[in-house]
Scaffold this motif. Sequence first.
Motif, short mmCIF file in Angstrom:
data_model
loop_
_atom_site.label_atom_id
_atom_site.label_comp_id
_atom_site.label_asym_id
_atom_site.label_seq_id
_atom_site.Cartn_x
_atom_site.Cartn_y
_atom_site.Cartn_z
N LYS A 92 32.78 48.37 41.53
CA LYS A 92 33.98 47.68 41.30
C LYS A 92 34.81 47.58 40.42
CE LYS A 92 30.74 46.38 37.17
NZ LYS A 92 30.18 45.64 36.49
N ALA A 117 38.35 44.26 47.44
CA ALA A 117 38.29 43.41 46.07
C ALA A 117 39.42 42.73 45.89
CB ALA A 117 37.54 44.36 45.34
N SER A 135 36.19 42.78 39.58
CA SER A 135 36.12 42.77 40.75
C SER A 135 35.31 42.53 41.72
CB SER A 135 37.32 43.86 41.49
OG SER A 135 36.11 44.97 41.69
N ASP A 136 35.23 41.92 42.96
CA ASP A 136 33.98 42.17 43.90
C ASP A 136 33.97 43.28 44.07
OD1 ASP A 136 34.89 39.69 44.85
OD2 ASP A 136 36.39 40.24 46.07
N THR A 137 32.60 44.61 44.86
CA THR A 137 32.29 45.04 45.10
C THR A 137 32.11 45.53 46.04
OG1 THR A 137 29.77 44.87 43.51
CG2 THR A 137 29.71 46.57 45.14
#
Lengths: 327, 135
Positions: A92, A117, A135-137
């Motif tokens: 991330k 992401a 962020s998203d993974t």
Amino acid sequence: MAIIKFSGGYPISGTIAAGYGYPISGEVASADTYLMARQHILWPYMATARSAEFALGTTDAVLFRNMMSKGTGAAGHYIEWDDLVLSPGDYKIEILGYNGDGYGIWHVSYDGADTGARIDTFATGGSAGYNKLQSDTFTVATKTRGTLRMTVDSANAGSTTYAPTNKYGDMVVCSISKTSTGDDEGESADDLPWIVDVDINTLSASSAGWAYAVHQLYYRGTTIYSDGVQGRWVEFQVWLPAGTWQLTQVCYRSTAQGIASITLDGGSVVGTIDNYGAAVYPIKLTATGIVVPTTKLYTVRIAADTKHASSSGYGLEIDNLEFRRTA
Amino acid sequence: MIYAPEAVTLYPWFAPTKTGGALVITTSQRCNGYWQTSSQSDSKAWTESLRPGTYTVSDFCATTSDAGISHLSNGGADLGTVDHYAASPAFNATKNITGVALTSGSIELAADTKHASSSGYKISSTFVRLTRTGE
């Protein structure tokens, strides 16, 4: 676990665990273990490349100092760092940066591919301000030494100010960290970090004649400066993988500054940076071709032993140091 | 031979696991501020690749009269403590734990206890530095 591999010309082939001591000979791939870093801290001012919209911030009270895109162009303002070595796994991104109305969405790409992401920096009301945003993974499938690019490439539908772009970007510092466990072993020193940051606040020793100064407009919020006397030095404990490196010094250049001589573990001078010149702050000055023979912890000394013939002194004023491996 | 980082700077706000805390901006502290937690047992933890050995753990912090004591662990029992308390608060303090055996894994600091004279459990840390000093 380290594995010894052997093959070719022998009545057996395969792999055995290191340390069995079999009475055979052959090609030993490696009994060494190379543990890859799980977190990389990336500074926008030290980025390998960035689009022209980005400039150091000048007004906001913030940790360290921010770098802000002016938002004057179309989408696509980017900051990127190359030679980022990542082991396989999930990651991330986190940034310290401003979020508010008119601020865009960071898109994360690695090794030329969009990871999917995103970091949405749109916010309103009390949520606006300098915050840590994540962020998203995303997944890195195989070990890669690639480029991480952060691009302000779209905007939240609710973003209204700074029309028509609505895509301001602001970043103080960026972190990429591994969230999954395991798969941290590399194969050689090439898999160890290619960027090593040296925060001047981690000073391990110095001569007399140095002082710190703090100001939000200093890059990283702090500078360390000498009294301009010949021979002043500072030392840092720095872990460096074997290879050839360049050292970049973020500093104040002026007509009263000396030449910084760089030594490792008390050896001969491996590089110099002339801090003399027309006054500029901040400026990045670099010494190249620093050969690091083995991977280990080094005492790095920066000493003002000499000066340009035209300089009026031996001063040094350093905000930060960064080693970057070139080979 | 294990080749892995022997000097690492850990920033609290980027700790992958943490409880409590907020950024405090002040030009009294180098770097312009710190991450401050306030409650007992507030913690921060990083998962790091490290070359095994003996380390000095340095917490670059601001000390206060309402500060707690950080307890260091590496995936197990407490290995040492950093007392952030000071009757007279001070910025730009470096508090060390020396001779700590560390290896790859979780590096955690938790404000589990406090000085008898302290009125709270605050921890005000700009960064934590791990430096290998021996085998």
